[in-house]
Motif scaffolding. Structure first.
Motif, PDB file in Angstrom:
ATOM      1  N   ILE A 254      24.339  21.728  -2.890  1.00  0.00           N
ATOM      2  CA  ILE A 254      25.050  22.949  -2.945  1.00  0.00           C
ATOM      3  C   ILE A 254      23.762  23.941  -3.538  1.00  0.00           C
ATOM      4  O   ILE A 254      24.088  25.355  -3.354  1.00  0.00           O
ATOM      5  N   VAL A 255      22.919  23.284  -4.310  1.00  0.00           N
ATOM      6  CA  VAL A 255      22.038  24.506  -5.026  1.00  0.00           C
ATOM      7  C   VAL A 255      21.135  24.745  -4.017  1.00  0.00           C
ATOM      8  O   VAL A 255      20.366  23.835  -3.420  1.00  0.00           O
ATOM      9  N   LEU A 256      20.770  26.235  -3.765  1.00  0.00           N
ATOM     10  CA  LEU A 256      19.801  26.724  -2.718  1.00  0.00           C
ATOM     11  C   LEU A 256      18.354  26.002  -3.152  1.00  0.00           C
ATOM     12  O   LEU A 256      18.110  26.307  -4.456  1.00  0.00           O
ATOM     13  N   ASN A 257      17.621  26.134  -2.328  1.00  0.00           N
ATOM     14  CA  ASN A 257      16.040  25.812  -2.644  1.00  0.00           C
ATOM     15  C   ASN A 257      15.475  27.079  -3.140  1.00  0.00           C
ATOM     16  O   ASN A 257      14.635  27.305  -3.993  1.00  0.00           O
ATOM     17  N   THR A 258      16.102  28.246  -2.761  1.00  0.00           N
ATOM     18  CA  THR A 258      15.488  29.512  -3.101  1.00  0.00           C
ATOM     19  C   THR A 258      15.930  30.024  -4.432  1.00  0.00           C
ATOM     20  O   THR A 258      17.145  29.813  -4.930  1.00  0.00           O
ATOM     21  N   THR A 259      15.161  30.448  -5.299  1.00  0.00           N
ATOM     22  CA  THR A 259      15.375  31.034  -6.441  1.00  0.00           C
ATOM     23  C   THR A 259      15.074  32.407  -6.652  1.00  0.00           C
ATOM     24  O   THR A 259      14.252  32.914  -5.989  1.00  0.00           O
ATOM     25  N   ILE A 260      15.926  33.067  -7.537  1.00  0.00           N
ATOM     26  CA  ILE A 260      15.593  34.870  -7.374  1.00  0.00           C
ATOM     27  C   ILE A 260      14.774  34.977  -8.644  1.00  0.00           C
ATOM     28  O   ILE A 260      15.516  34.708  -9.783  1.00  0.00           O
ATOM     29  N   PRO A 261      13.780  35.697  -8.513  1.00  0.00           N
ATOM     30  CA  PRO A 261      12.897  35.993  -9.566  1.00  0.00           C
ATOM     31  C   PRO A 261      13.483  37.208 -10.421  1.00  0.00           C
ATOM     32  O   PRO A 261      14.224  38.106  -9.882  1.00  0.00           O
ATOM     33  N   ARG A 262      13.000  37.507 -11.552  1.00  0.00           N
ATOM     34  CA  ARG A 262      13.273  38.717 -12.560  1.00  0.00           C
ATOM     35  C   ARG A 262      12.388  39.633 -11.919  1.00  0.00           C
ATOM     36  O   ARG A 262      11.059  39.480 -11.778  1.00  0.00           O
ATOM     37  N   THR A 263      12.725  40.897 -11.383  1.00  0.00           N
ATOM     38  CA  THR A 263      11.847  41.957 -11.099  1.00  0.00           C
ATOM     39  C   THR A 263      12.538  43.261 -11.339  1.00  0.00           C
ATOM     40  O   THR A 263      13.763  43.562 -11.297  1.00  0.00           O
ATOM     41  N   VAL A 264      11.573  44.175 -11.439  1.00  0.00           N
ATOM     42  CA  VAL A 264      11.935  45.504 -11.990  1.00  0.00           C
ATOM     43  C   VAL A 264      12.937  46.190 -10.943  1.00  0.00           C
ATOM     44  O   VAL A 264      13.871  46.833 -10.877  1.00  0.00           O
ATOM     45  N   LYS A 265      12.323  45.958  -9.556  1.00  0.00           N
ATOM     46  CA  LYS A 265      12.941  46.474  -8.412  1.00  0.00           C
ATOM     47  C   LYS A 265      14.354  46.003  -8.348  1.00  0.00           C
ATOM     48  O   LYS A 265      15.474  47.080  -7.886  1.00  0.00           O
ATOM     49  N   ILE A 266      14.595  44.957  -8.332  1.00  0.00           N
ATOM     50  CA  ILE A 266      16.074  44.544  -8.313  1.00  0.00           C
ATOM     51  C   ILE A 266      17.051  45.171  -9.242  1.00  0.00           C
ATOM     52  O   ILE A 266      18.071  45.678  -8.836  1.00  0.00           O
ATOM     53  N   SER A 267      16.646  45.576 -10.454  1.00  0.00           N
ATOM     54  CA  SER A 267      17.348  46.065 -11.416  1.00  0.00           C
ATOM     55  C   SER A 267      17.300  47.614 -11.005  1.00  0.00           C
ATOM     56  O   SER A 267      18.403  48.174 -11.639  1.00  0.00           O
ATOM     57  N   GLU A 268      16.197  48.206 -10.550  1.00  0.00           N
ATOM     58  CA  GLU A 268      16.189  49.495 -10.526  1.00  0.00           C
ATOM     59  C   GLU A 268      17.079  49.982  -9.290  1.00  0.00           C
ATOM     60  O   GLU A 268      17.511  51.287  -9.149  1.00  0.00           O
ATOM     61  N   ALA A 269      17.134  49.153  -8.084  1.00  0.00           N
ATOM     62  CA  ALA A 269      17.883  49.522  -7.002  1.00  0.00           C
ATOM     63  C   ALA A 269      19.135  50.261  -6.979  1.00  0.00           C
ATOM     64  O   ALA A 269      19.226  51.447  -6.274  1.00  0.00           O
ATOM     65  N   PRO A 270      20.179  49.477  -7.612  1.00  0.00           N
ATOM     66  CA  PRO A 270      21.566  50.310  -7.821  1.00  0.00           C
ATOM     67  C   PRO A 270      21.434  51.684  -8.139  1.00  0.00           C
ATOM     68  O   PRO A 270      22.426  52.438  -7.853  1.00  0.00           O
ATOM     69  N   SER A 271      20.398  52.005  -8.973  1.00  0.00           N
ATOM     70  CA  SER A 271      20.573  53.409  -9.671  1.00  0.00           C
ATOM     71  C   SER A 271      20.259  54.448  -8.609  1.00  0.00           C
ATOM     72  O   SER A 271      20.504  55.676  -8.683  1.00  0.00           O
ATOM     73  N   PHE A 272      19.848  54.036  -7.397  1.00  0.00           N
ATOM     74  CA  PHE A 272      19.366  54.615  -6.324  1.00  0.00           C
ATOM     75  C   PHE A 272      20.632  54.611  -5.199  1.00  0.00           C
ATOM     76  O   PHE A 272      20.434  55.226  -4.010  1.00  0.00           O
ATOM     77  N   GLY A 273      21.476  53.872  -5.712  1.00  0.00           N
ATOM     78  CA  GLY A 273      22.768  53.619  -4.790  1.00  0.00           C
ATOM     79  C   GLY A 273      22.286  52.771  -3.292  1.00  0.00           C
ATOM     80  O   GLY A 273      23.035  52.783  -2.234  1.00  0.00           O
ATOM     81  N   GLU A 274      21.312  51.753  -3.773  1.00  0.00           N
ATOM     82  CA  GLU A 274      21.019  50.865  -2.825  1.00  0.00           C
ATOM     83  C   GLU A 274      20.871  49.332  -3.292  1.00  0.00           C
ATOM     84  O   GLU A 274      20.699  49.227  -4.459  1.00  0.00           O
TER      85      GLU A 274
END
Length: 314
Positions: A254-274
Motif C-alpha cells: 500500500i505504500v506508493l513508490n512515489t515520494t513527495i519532496p520538500r519544495t518551496v513551491k508546494i508550501s507557497e501555492a496555497p497563499s495564491f489560492g492554488e
C-alpha cells in the motif's frame, strides 16, 4: 531539432553538475507524465485522507492528488472536514462563516449539491468548503443517534442523485481523532495516510492504525487502508530513506513508490489560492504529486477488488 533534455545535457554535461542532473530529471519526468493515460476507476472511489499528527502534508496531499487527477480528466469532489479550511483555501474557494459549507451539510440545512462549488483552476474538480463554524459541530451533534453517519448519509444521497458521475471523492480530515474524523471514516471505503519522512511519524502511525481498526470493528467494516504516501522526503538524507524503507517493509502493497519532496513551491501555492499542480505545473512538487496520482489511478482495480472481498466477508 534537439529536445529540451538534450539541450540541458549539452549545456551541463551528463553528470558534472547536480543542478544539471536535477533539471534533466525534472524535464524527463514532466514529459513522461504528460504522455501517460490516467485510467478511470470502474466506480467512485471514496477516500479519506487522515493522520492525527499535524504537519505531515495531509491537506497538501488531498488538494494536490485531487488536482492532479482532475487535470488528467477525472471528475473529483473534495470535502473539507477540517475547521481550519486549508483545503478550501488551497483550492481557491471562499469559505467564510456566511458561505455554504460542510457545516451546513452536517447540520442538515443544505445538501452537498447545494454546498459544493467549482474549483477555479479545474472544471472537473468540485469542493465542499469548511468554515471555522465546523469546530462547533462536534458538540452540537454529539447527542444525535446517527452522529457518526451524518456525512455518510449526506454523501450517499448526493452520489445517488447526482447527474454527474464522480470518479473520486476525497475527504480532508482534521489532525485529530474526534467525531469529524469518525464521520469521515464512516463515509468512505478507503484511507489514504500521508507519512512525513521523519522518525516521529512512525510513532503516530501505530496510533492511527489502531483507531482505524476500532472504526472498522464498530462502525465501518468495509474501511480499507488502501494507500500510504511518504511526504517531505529528502533523498539526500539517510533518515528519509530509512523511514521510507521501514514503512515500505511493514506495508509493502500500500505504500506508493512515489515520494513527495520538500519544495518551496508546494508550501507557497496555497497563499495564491492554488494547488501546486496549477501554480507550478512543471516543478518537482507538481510532478511528484502527478506521479502519485497516476499510481493511485492505476491501482484502482486491485483496490476495488480488495474492498469487494472485504464486503464479501461481512
Amino acid at each position: 531539432m534537439e529536445s529540451a533534455s538534450e539541450t540541458i545535457r549539452r549545456i551541463f554535461g551528463d553528470s558534472s553538475s547536480s543542478l544539471g542532473a536535477e533539471i534533466i530529471d525534472e524535464t524527463t519526468r514532466y514529459h513522461a507524465l504528460q504522455n501517460q493515460e490516467f485510467p478511470r476507476p470502474s466506480r467512485t472511489r471514496l477516500i479519506a485522507v487522515a493522520n492525527q499528527k499535524g504537519g505531515v502534508g495531509k491537506t497538501t496531499t488531498t488538494v494536490n492528488v485531487a488536482s492532479a487527477l482532475a487535470a488528467h480528466g477525472a471528475r473529483v469532489l473534495v470535502i473539507d472536514m477540517d475547521p481550519q479550511g486549508n483545503a478550501s483555501t488551497a483550492l481557491g474557494v471562499s469559505h467564510g462563516t456566511k458561505d455554504p459549507s460542510v457545516y451546513d451539510v452536517l447540520e442538515g440545512r443544505l445538501t452537498i449539491a447545494q454546498a459544493k462549488v467549482q474549483c477555479p483552476q479545474f472544471e472537473t474538480l468540485d469542493v465542499v468548503p469548511a468554515s471555522i463554524d465546523l469546530s462547533g459541530a462536534e458538540l452540537e451533534v454529539a447527542d444525535l443517534a446517527n452522529r457518526n453517519d451524518l456525512l455518510n448519509e449526506a454523501l450517499s444521497a448526493f452520489l445517488n442523485e447526482s447527474e454527474e458521475h464522480y470518479d473520486y471523492v476525497f475527504i480532508d480530515c482534521p489532525p485529530s481523532l474526534g467525531l469529524l474524523v469518525i464521520n469521515s471514516m464512516c463515509a468512505v471505503t478507503e484511507m489514504l495516510i500521508p507519512i512525513q519522512a521523519e522518525y516521529y511519524a512512525l510513532e503516530g502511525l501505530g496510533q492511527l492504525i489502531n483507531t482505524i481498526g476500532l472504526v472498522q470493528e464498530h462502525f465501518n467494516p468495509n474501511l480499507t487502508v488502501s494507500t500510504m504516501l511518504v511526504t517531505m522526503f529528502d533523498k539526500r538524507t539517510l533518515l528519509s530513506r530509512e523511514v521510507y524503507n521501514e514503512v515500505k517493509s511493514h506495508y509493502p502493497s500500500i505504500v506508493l513508490n512515489t515520494t513527495i519532496p520538500r519544495t518551496v513551491k508546494i508550501s507557497e501555492a496555497p497563499s495564491f489560492g492554488e494547488s501546486v499542480i496549477s501554480y507550478d505545473p512543471r516543478g518537482m512538487g507538481a510532478i511528484a504529486y502527478g506521479e502519485a496520482a497516476l499510481e493511485i489511478a492505476r491501482r484502482s482495480p486491485s483496490v476495488i477488488a480488495a474492498i469487494d472481498a472485504k464486503r464479501g466477508e461481512h
